[in-house]
Scaffold this active site. Structure first.
Site, mmCIF file in Angstrom:
data_model
loop_
_atom_site.group_PDB
_atom_site.id
_atom_site.type_symbol
_atom_site.label_atom_id
_atom_site.label_comp_id
_atom_site.label_asym_id
_atom_site.label_seq_id
_atom_site.Cartn_x
_atom_site.Cartn_y
_atom_site.Cartn_z
ATOM 1 N N GLY A 147 0.409 -1.421 0.150
ATOM 2 C CA GLY A 147 -0.175 -0.201 0.206
ATOM 3 C C GLY A 147 0.425 1.535 -0.038
ATOM 4 N NE ARG A 188 -11.465 -14.576 -12.301
ATOM 5 C CZ ARG A 188 -10.405 -14.530 -11.120
ATOM 6 N NH1 ARG A 188 -10.449 -13.366 -10.196
ATOM 7 N NH2 ARG A 188 -9.369 -15.625 -11.352
ATOM 8 N NE ARG A 234 -10.260 -11.376 -6.328
ATOM 9 C CZ ARG A 234 -9.994 -12.596 -6.306
ATOM 10 N NH1 ARG A 234 -10.037 -13.916 -5.642
ATOM 11 N NH2 ARG A 234 -11.487 -13.512 -6.674
ATOM 12 C CG LEU A 285 -11.533 -6.670 -10.628
ATOM 13 C CD1 LEU A 285 -11.236 -4.545 -11.119
ATOM 14 C CD2 LEU A 285 -11.449 -6.577 -8.768
ATOM 15 C CG ASN A 339 -4.933 -0.921 -12.146
ATOM 16 O OD1 ASN A 339 -5.229 -1.543 -11.159
ATOM 17 N ND2 ASN A 339 -4.174 -1.719 -12.905
ATOM 18 C CG HIS A 384 0.109 -1.896 -15.556
ATOM 19 N ND1 HIS A 384 0.034 -3.185 -15.275
ATOM 20 C CD2 HIS A 384 1.153 -2.112 -17.174
ATOM 21 C CE1 HIS A 384 0.291 -4.484 -15.585
ATOM 22 N NE2 HIS A 384 1.140 -3.272 -16.965
ATOM 23 C CB SER A 435 0.230 3.628 -17.721
ATOM 24 O OG SER A 435 1.298 3.219 -18.629
ATOM 25 C CD GLU A 451 -7.427 -4.477 -24.270
ATOM 26 O OE1 GLU A 451 -6.653 -4.914 -24.997
ATOM 27 O OE2 GLU A 451 -8.099 -4.169 -24.682
ATOM 28 C CG LEU A 452 -5.671 -8.167 -17.351
ATOM 29 C CD1 LEU A 452 -5.853 -7.700 -15.459
ATOM 30 C CD2 LEU A 452 -4.447 -9.090 -16.992
ATOM 31 C CG ASP A 453 -2.584 -4.162 -17.155
ATOM 32 O OD1 ASP A 453 -3.360 -4.285 -15.481
ATOM 33 O OD2 ASP A 453 -2.273 -5.171 -16.600
ATOM 34 C CD GLN A 492 8.970 9.774 -11.859
ATOM 35 O OE1 GLN A 492 7.982 10.184 -12.185
ATOM 36 N NE2 GLN A 492 10.203 9.631 -11.114
ATOM 37 C CD GLU A 493 3.250 2.189 -9.343
ATOM 38 O OE1 GLU A 493 3.216 2.205 -8.827
ATOM 39 O OE2 GLU A 493 4.362 1.787 -10.245
HETATM 40 C C1 GRF Z 1 2.153 -1.025 -7.639
HETATM 41 O O1 GRF Z 1 3.779 -1.126 -8.890
HETATM 42 C C2 GRF Z 1 2.102 -0.843 -8.826
HETATM 43 O O2 GRF Z 1 1.527 -0.375 -10.454
HETATM 44 C C3 GRF Z 1 0.993 -1.966 -9.113
HETATM 45 O O3 GRF Z 1 0.717 -2.544 -7.784
HETATM 46 C C4 GRF Z 1 1.988 -2.204 -7.164
HETATM 47 C C5 GRF Z 1 1.692 -1.646 -5.726
HETATM 48 O O4 GRF Z 1 1.946 -1.330 -5.113
HETATM 49 N N1 GRF Z 1 -0.928 -2.125 -9.508
HETATM 50 P P1 GRF Z 1 1.867 -0.682 -3.620
HETATM 51 O O5 GRF Z 1 1.159 -1.790 -3.076
HETATM 52 O O6 GRF Z 1 1.458 0.349 -3.650
HETATM 53 O O7 GRF Z 1 3.445 -0.691 -2.960
#
Ligand code: GRF
Length: 223
Positions: free
Chosen positions: A20, A73, A99, A101, A115, A117, A144, A151-153, A181-182
């Site tokens: 998280g 599921r 998961r 979805l 999301n 990714h 991203s 469609e996944l991602d 960067q995220e």
């Molecule tokens: C991240 O790398 C994100 O891109 C992917 O899952 C990871 C989650 O990391 N979808 P965190 O739990 O937020 O550290």
């Protein structure tokens, strides 16, 4: 009855499965900044997800819904939808929710679920993205944020950030650079959505009412 998608502050539910760190970046941004949003619940499918503790420390409802308690599921996703909807969110954020979805679940939240990714989509959908970017000899990699579609991602992209790949990089070092960067781009997108600057209309992302440009989709620090 008021529409949760347009409520102010924007009500957010975050779904996690693990550490998280993205959730933490969102909590920090909302707590210190002026983003008109409130995380009303964090839901994990795993009881040991550290992100649940982050939520509790921030005074946010932390809920566990284990997929092990459901035998399909679809059954799990129906229960998850009911739990999410108790909180009447305008935005659902997937932040490391591991998961796949079901289509009905995704359609229920179309235009309201995003999301993050760890790749420059459409490159490297799915898992092991850092390893795959290295093996392909790419010179850049990144992350991203996109709307979630069946469609996944594969949903429409809102914002991407890139990092250069150096000769000395390993999957671990790349993962760390991408993670940094995220933590910048996810809060940025949430701020835009909370201010109603970004939305999804007919499968296109609108930014201030017009189709988002390539330039707007590329994160720059001064954004
Ligand atoms: C991240 O790398 C994100 O891109 C992917 O899952 C990871 C989650 O990391 N979808 P965190 O739990 O937020 O550290």
């Amino acid at each position: 009855m008021s529409d949760p998608a347009t409520s102010n502050p924007l009500r957010i539910v975050v779904l996690i499965s693990g550490s998280g760190t993205n959730l933490q970046a969102l909590i920090d941004q909302i707590h210190q900044g002026d983003t008109p949003a409130r995380i009303v619940a964090v839901i994990s499918n795993r009881a040991d997800a550290y992100g649940l503790q982050r939520a509790e420390q921030a005074g946010i409802a932390a809920r566990i819904l284990s997929h092990r308690d459901y035998n399909s599921r679809e059954a799990y996703d129906i229960a998850l939808q009911a739990l999410i909807d108790e909180y009447r969110p305008g935005l659902i954020i997937l932040a490391g929710f591991m998961r796949i979805l079901s289509d009905d679940f995704v359609r229920h939240y179309q235009g309201r679920m995003i999301n993050i990714h760890p790749s420059l989509l459409p490159r490297y959908k799915g898992l092991n993205t850092h390893q795959r970017a290295l093996e392909a000899g790419d010179t850049e990699h990144g992350c991203s944020v996109h709307y979630v579609t069946p469609e996944l991602d594969g949903g429409p992209i809102i914002l991407q950030a890139s990092v250069p790949i150096e000769a000395s990089d390993t999957p671990e070092s790349l993962a760390q650079k991408v993670h940094e960067q995220e933590h910048r781009i996810y809060p940025q997108v949430v701020d835009w959505i909370a201010r109603d600057r970004v939305r999804l209309e007919d499968d296109s992302v609108l930014f201030d009412g017009s189709p988002i440009s390539e330039q707007q989709r590329r994160y720059r620090a001064e954004n």
